[in-house]
Scaffold this active site. Sequence first.
Site, PDB file in Angstrom:
ATOM      1  N   ARG A  46      30.334  16.944  39.441  1.00 48.88           N
ATOM      2  CA  ARG A  46      30.054  18.318  39.867  1.00 48.88           C
ATOM      3  C   ARG A  46      29.984  18.375  41.389  1.00 48.88           C
ATOM      4  O   ARG A  46      30.473  19.303  42.018  1.00 48.88           O
ATOM      5  CB  ARG A  46      28.739  18.837  39.244  1.00 48.88           C
ATOM      6  CG  ARG A  46      28.323  20.184  39.842  1.00 48.88           C
ATOM      7  CD  ARG A  46      27.252  20.961  39.076  1.00 48.88           C
ATOM      8  NE  ARG A  46      26.316  20.163  38.333  1.00 48.88           N
ATOM      9  CZ  ARG A  46      25.313  19.461  38.867  1.00 48.88           C
ATOM     10  NH1 ARG A  46      25.101  19.465  40.169  1.00 48.88           N
ATOM     11  NH2 ARG A  46      24.511  18.749  38.094  1.00 48.88           N
ATOM     12  N   TYR A  98      39.942  44.021  42.754  1.00 54.57           N
ATOM     13  CA  TYR A  98      40.080  43.519  41.397  1.00 54.57           C
ATOM     14  C   TYR A  98      38.908  43.999  40.516  1.00 54.57           C
ATOM     15  O   TYR A  98      37.751  43.946  40.941  1.00 54.57           O
ATOM     16  CB  TYR A  98      40.118  41.990  41.457  1.00 54.57           C
ATOM     17  CG  TYR A  98      40.231  41.337  40.113  1.00 54.57           C
ATOM     18  CD1 TYR A  98      41.409  41.442  39.364  1.00 54.57           C
ATOM     19  CD2 TYR A  98      39.176  40.621  39.570  1.00 54.57           C
ATOM     20  CE1 TYR A  98      41.510  40.843  38.131  1.00 54.57           C
ATOM     21  CE2 TYR A  98      39.276  40.019  38.332  1.00 54.57           C
ATOM     22  CZ  TYR A  98      40.446  40.135  37.614  1.00 54.57           C
ATOM     23  OH  TYR A  98      40.550  39.550  36.389  1.00 54.57           O
ATOM     24  N   ASP A 170      40.043  38.354  49.890  1.00 56.06           N
ATOM     25  CA  ASP A 170      40.692  37.858  48.680  1.00 56.06           C
ATOM     26  C   ASP A 170      42.198  37.851  48.966  1.00 56.06           C
ATOM     27  O   ASP A 170      42.819  38.898  49.126  1.00 56.06           O
ATOM     28  CB  ASP A 170      40.337  38.786  47.508  1.00 56.06           C
ATOM     29  CG  ASP A 170      40.936  38.325  46.180  1.00 56.06           C
ATOM     30  OD1 ASP A 170      41.993  37.656  46.194  1.00 56.06           O
ATOM     31  OD2 ASP A 170      40.359  38.652  45.125  1.00 56.06           O
ATOM     32  N   LYS A 195      46.647  32.802  39.572  1.00 54.90           N
ATOM     33  CA  LYS A 195      47.830  33.623  39.793  1.00 54.90           C
ATOM     34  C   LYS A 195      48.924  32.803  40.482  1.00 54.90           C
ATOM     35  O   LYS A 195      49.394  31.853  39.916  1.00 54.90           O
ATOM     36  CB  LYS A 195      47.434  34.880  40.580  1.00 54.90           C
ATOM     37  CG  LYS A 195      46.129  35.542  40.088  1.00 54.90           C
ATOM     38  CD  LYS A 195      46.211  36.106  38.676  1.00 54.90           C
ATOM     39  CE  LYS A 195      44.854  36.427  38.047  1.00 54.90           C
ATOM     40  NZ  LYS A 195      44.000  37.318  38.812  1.00 54.90           N
TER      41      LYS A 195
HETATM   42  C1  LIG Z   1      42.606  37.638  38.828  1.00 54.33           C
HETATM   43  C2  LIG Z   1      41.977  38.018  40.090  1.00 54.33           C
HETATM   44  C3  LIG Z   1      40.651  37.660  40.386  1.00 54.33           C
HETATM   45  C4  LIG Z   1      39.771  36.927  39.383  1.00 54.33           C
HETATM   46  O1  LIG Z   1      40.216  35.618  39.166  1.00 54.33           O
HETATM   47  P1  LIG Z   1      40.081  34.831  37.769  1.00 54.33           P
HETATM   48  O2  LIG Z   1      40.800  33.569  38.044  1.00 54.33           O
HETATM   49  O3  LIG Z   1      40.718  35.676  36.710  1.00 54.33           O
HETATM   50  O4  LIG Z   1      38.622  34.643  37.515  1.00 54.33           O
HETATM   51  C5  LIG Z   1      40.153  37.996  41.625  1.00 54.33           C
HETATM   52  N1  LIG Z   1      40.897  38.674  42.537  1.00 54.33           N
HETATM   53  C6  LIG Z   1      42.154  39.045  42.271  1.00 54.33           C
HETATM   54  C7  LIG Z   1      42.927  39.793  43.305  1.00 54.33           C
HETATM   55  C8  LIG Z   1      42.743  38.739  41.057  1.00 54.33           C
HETATM   56  O5  LIG Z   1      43.992  39.135  40.807  1.00 54.33           O
END
Ligand SMILES: *Cc1c(COP(=O)(O)O)cnc(C)c1O
Length: 377
Positions: A46, A98, A170, A195
Amino acid sequence: MRIDTKLIHGGVFGDEQTGAVNVPIYQVSTYKQDAVGQHRGYEYSRTGNPTREALEKLIAELELGTRGFAFSSGMAAISTIFSLFDQGDHLVVGDDIYGGTYRVMSGVFNRLGIRSSFVDTSRPEEVAAAIRPETKAVYMETPSNPLLKVTDIQKLANICRERNLLLIVDNTFLTPYWQNPLELGADIVVHSATKYLGGHSDVVAGLIAVKDAELGERLHFLQNSIGGVLPPHDSWLLIRGIKTLGLRMRQHEASTRKLVQWLQSRSDIENIFYPGLDQHPGHHIASRQARGYGGMFSFDVGSGERAERVLSRTRYFILAESLGAVESLISVPARMTHASIPPERRRELGITDGLIRISVGVEDVRDLQEDLEQALR
Ligand SMILES: *Cc1c(COP(=O)(O)O)cnc(C)c1O
């Protein structure tokens, strides 16, 4: 080292011991100590794991930071960032972020006394106006989801620096391949690596990168304390995915341009949202702060019923949440990714029922166009 080379040779290359050209999967939870309190850099997975660490070094280098962190999901990464704040603190947050980020902010951290105001971050004056004495950070996405609104990172960084606030970006949609928020003045960059970074719809993961060493220490403390770490095998899958990030991002973008141009020529499409279009309101900022416009776009087919008909007829565009994969994905944000946002709020934001969001994959773009054409017909 240029980015395409860094994707292959950045972070930790291979394995010193054996000469293996890939970082091994250290599927291990604990490590033998040579004597009490004497270990070789790893005590417990961890806290640190060599495969995860290779990935963490890689994202730090790709984002031009000094420290990286890998989590079991984007939301685990984002929640760890929000755990930097205390009861009574306030954040200014983008209003078309998101859906899951909105949910954790308004449904979890709000309950713990961390407040937030949601504003259109593409309008820096709105961000400045929302700042209160107890504000500690600004949280933004660019381009945003699903309307691809562009926020000027540098402008927000200036606002934050003057007031001693953290700027959190983000960077999921563009990835470090096209955009480096830390270079533009952001303090923390976060990714849903599920993604584009992973890219193959086979791993759920989150990544963080920072420049500042002290902030890095605080985030490592939180990562280890909260414990939402990315397992070794998933870390390895991500490193594998990242090797082809450049090839994929270039193809995603080239195909997106073709599809967007073709859709523009149709009379049955109301609005097309893509920052690569000259007439997109954020086009100039996007051109200045990023090297590409990405592989996401959305368009309005007029009604929720038509959107559903289109989605039920595509063959290659897979009806699914998520984005950034080799396979093209199609969704109706109002009914799927953004369903957790109340309807009246969605309408205010412009997320109409007829809005279709597409994540363009790396299939032959001629097949993609034909598929969309028959579905629209
Ligand atoms: C999918 C997504 C998230 C969340 O991520 P997860 O891997 O699904 O927990 C956060 N920000 C954006 C822009 C996303 O597309």
